[in-house]
Design a protein around this motif. Structure first.
Motif, short mmCIF file in Angstrom:
data_model
loop_
_atom_site.label_atom_id
_atom_site.label_comp_id
_atom_site.label_asym_id
_atom_site.label_seq_id
_atom_site.Cartn_x
_atom_site.Cartn_y
_atom_site.Cartn_z
N GLY A 171 28.86 37.68 51.00
CA GLY A 171 28.22 39.13 50.96
C GLY A 171 27.37 39.11 49.96
N PHE A 172 27.06 38.23 49.02
CA PHE A 172 26.35 38.21 47.84
C PHE A 172 25.50 37.06 47.57
N GLU A 200 15.36 21.34 49.66
CA GLU A 200 16.50 21.80 50.44
C GLU A 200 16.27 23.22 50.83
N PRO A 201 16.63 23.30 52.08
CA PRO A 201 16.57 24.68 52.73
C PRO A 201 17.10 25.83 51.98
N GLN A 202 16.66 27.00 52.21
CA GLN A 202 17.38 28.23 51.29
C GLN A 202 18.69 28.70 52.07
N GLY A 203 19.61 29.09 51.29
CA GLY A 203 20.77 29.52 51.62
C GLY A 203 20.65 30.76 52.69
N ARG A 204 21.70 30.74 53.68
CA ARG A 204 21.34 31.50 54.87
C ARG A 204 22.65 31.78 55.41
N TYR A 205 23.18 32.95 56.35
CA TYR A 205 23.96 33.16 57.26
C TYR A 205 23.60 33.76 58.60
N GLY A 220 16.79 29.28 62.25
CA GLY A 220 16.40 30.49 61.74
C GLY A 220 17.64 30.99 60.79
N GLY A 221 18.33 32.28 60.86
CA GLY A 221 19.15 32.78 59.98
C GLY A 221 18.44 33.71 58.81
N GLY A 222 19.31 33.89 57.98
CA GLY A 222 18.80 34.84 56.91
C GLY A 222 19.69 35.11 55.88
N THR A 223 19.31 36.32 55.00
CA THR A 223 20.11 36.79 53.88
C THR A 223 20.11 38.21 54.52
#
Length: 397
Positions: A171-172, A200-205, A220-223
């Motif tokens: 969540g953060f 490295e790929p960016q963090g995502r959900y 895909g995915g995102g923040t």
């Protein structure tokens, strides 16, 4: 046995709504997950904070306005078009939104998830369920080792005796870390932990992961604020333990829209074809717009193609998709934008993503013309000449 007297037309690549039979179905939801074999679709969890309830539903302990998460496990029999709720009395988690779910043989594998409010409490338990009518117990795997942190919105898969979890958020903070659980030893361990280095790929959900051989493709995915491009696909090689950024080709046959826009909260399925693995990405959002498009990615050519005939009836996100081994995709639930509000649904859509065996087309035609075929017992169906493996889809042993 009477016919419905309607002509059957096989229409590949066309999205159609599956009309339910029988009594009862899951209520409208988002943040749930579905998975399937060739007999049933399984639906777990979900969320709906704005649900009109009748008197019976208000007394349903699986959902309350103060805790709008569904403590529910459903199955949908494809041949009969009937839903069944499985009464789970043991180990039902509180974290029921944005779990990840897949199938491994006869078992559902459920991982992660969050409760309400989102991120306040997350899970890192691996939960399994044996796909049979009488099992009222979810099993929490007894694991050791260095496990992933509790989070939600990750992707999972089973491969070569291992269970993989990729990405997610609490969540953060967001990550694209990869963890592996050896299903023979029940020991967790890290495969890749991001350190912020270049490449490295960016963090995502709420991304999707496709596996082809030893390679994992992140779609895909995102923040909370961002959605990541589908014209840049991070690929992790499990053999060399390295990341590569792939740039797929756009659809040059289209003048207006030649490439899929950035998105999260979409769905993706993959099928094997004579031309290799094909990936189908449906719907999603970039945080502003919601999409009704479906795109096909040819993995071998790294080529996107817009599916002009395969379009969702409404823009959709936070839904879930699955696909049978024969190439029939199903999409359930999700959020539809509606004027100035959002509305969740409990609609099941289907689309054939390829031309299946003739026997599968004949079976679908038979079920369409004789929707009450399940009223006949197994012996009668076999005497009619229906192959046993199709009878088993009507009357599951």
């Amino acid at each position: 046995m009477t016919s419905s007297k309607k002509n059957y037309i096989f229409e590949p690549f066309k999205i159609t709504e599956v009309k339910y039979r029988g009594f009862g179905s899951p209520r409208p939801r988002s943040g749930h997950r579905i998975a399937c074999d060739d007999v049933k679709i399984y639906c777990f969890g979900g969320y709906n904070p704005h649900l009109p309830l009748n008197i019976i539903q208000r007394n349903n302990p699986t959902w309350t306005p103060g805790m709008p998460l569904f403590k529910e496990l459903w199955s949908f029999t494809l041949a009969t078009k009937k839903w069944k709720q499985h009464i789970v009395t043991e180990n039902m988690p509180e974290e029921l939104a944005s779990n990840a779910m897949c199938m491994s043989g006869k078992y559902l594998m459920i991982f992660g998830g969050t409760g309400a409010p989102f991120g306040n409490k997350c899970s890192n338990e691996v939960i399994t369920w044996r796909t049979c009518n009488g099992d009222a117990r979810l099993q929490i795997l007894d694991v050791t080792g260095f496990r992933p942190p509790p989070q939600y919105g990750q992707s999972i898969l089973c491969y070569d005796g291992n269970f993989y979890a990729i990405g997610g958020t609490n969540g953060f903070a967001y990550n694209c870390d990869i963890y592996k659980l050896d299903l023979r030893t029940m020991v967790w361990g890290p495969v890749f932990i991001g350190t912020g280095q270049e490449g490295e790929p960016q963090g995502r959900y709420r991304h999707e992961v496709i596996r082809v051989g030893n390679k994992l493709y992140i779609i895909g995915g995102g923040t909370g604020d961002l959605a990541f491009e589908l014209m840049e696909i991070p690929m992790y090689d499990l053999e060399t333990n390295t990341w590569t950024k792939l740039v797929p080709k756009a659809d040059d046959s289209k003048k207006d829209i030649s490439a899929p826009l950035a998105r999260k909260c979409h769905s993706a399925v993959q099928i094997e074809t004579e031309n290799g693995v094909q990936v189908f990405v449906a719907g999603g959002t970039d945080g502003q717009s919601v999409f009704d498009d479906i795109w096909r990615l040819d993995i071998s050519k790294m080529q996107w193609t817009l599916m002009q005939k395969t379009v969702l009836p409404h823009p959709l996100y936070f839904h879930s998709s699955t696909v049978t081994s024969n190439g029939c995709m199903y999409i359930f639930g999700g959020i539809e934008p509606n004027d100035n509000e959002t509305r969740r649904n409990n609609i099941l859509y289907k689309a054939w993503l390829c031309i299946p065996k003739l026997s599968e087309i004949c079976w679908e035609a038979l079920l369409s013309l004789y929707p009450n075929l399940d009223h006949l017992d197994r012996t009668s169906l076999i005497h009619l000449g229906i192959p046993l493996h199709f009878v088993d889809r009507l009357h599951v042993l």
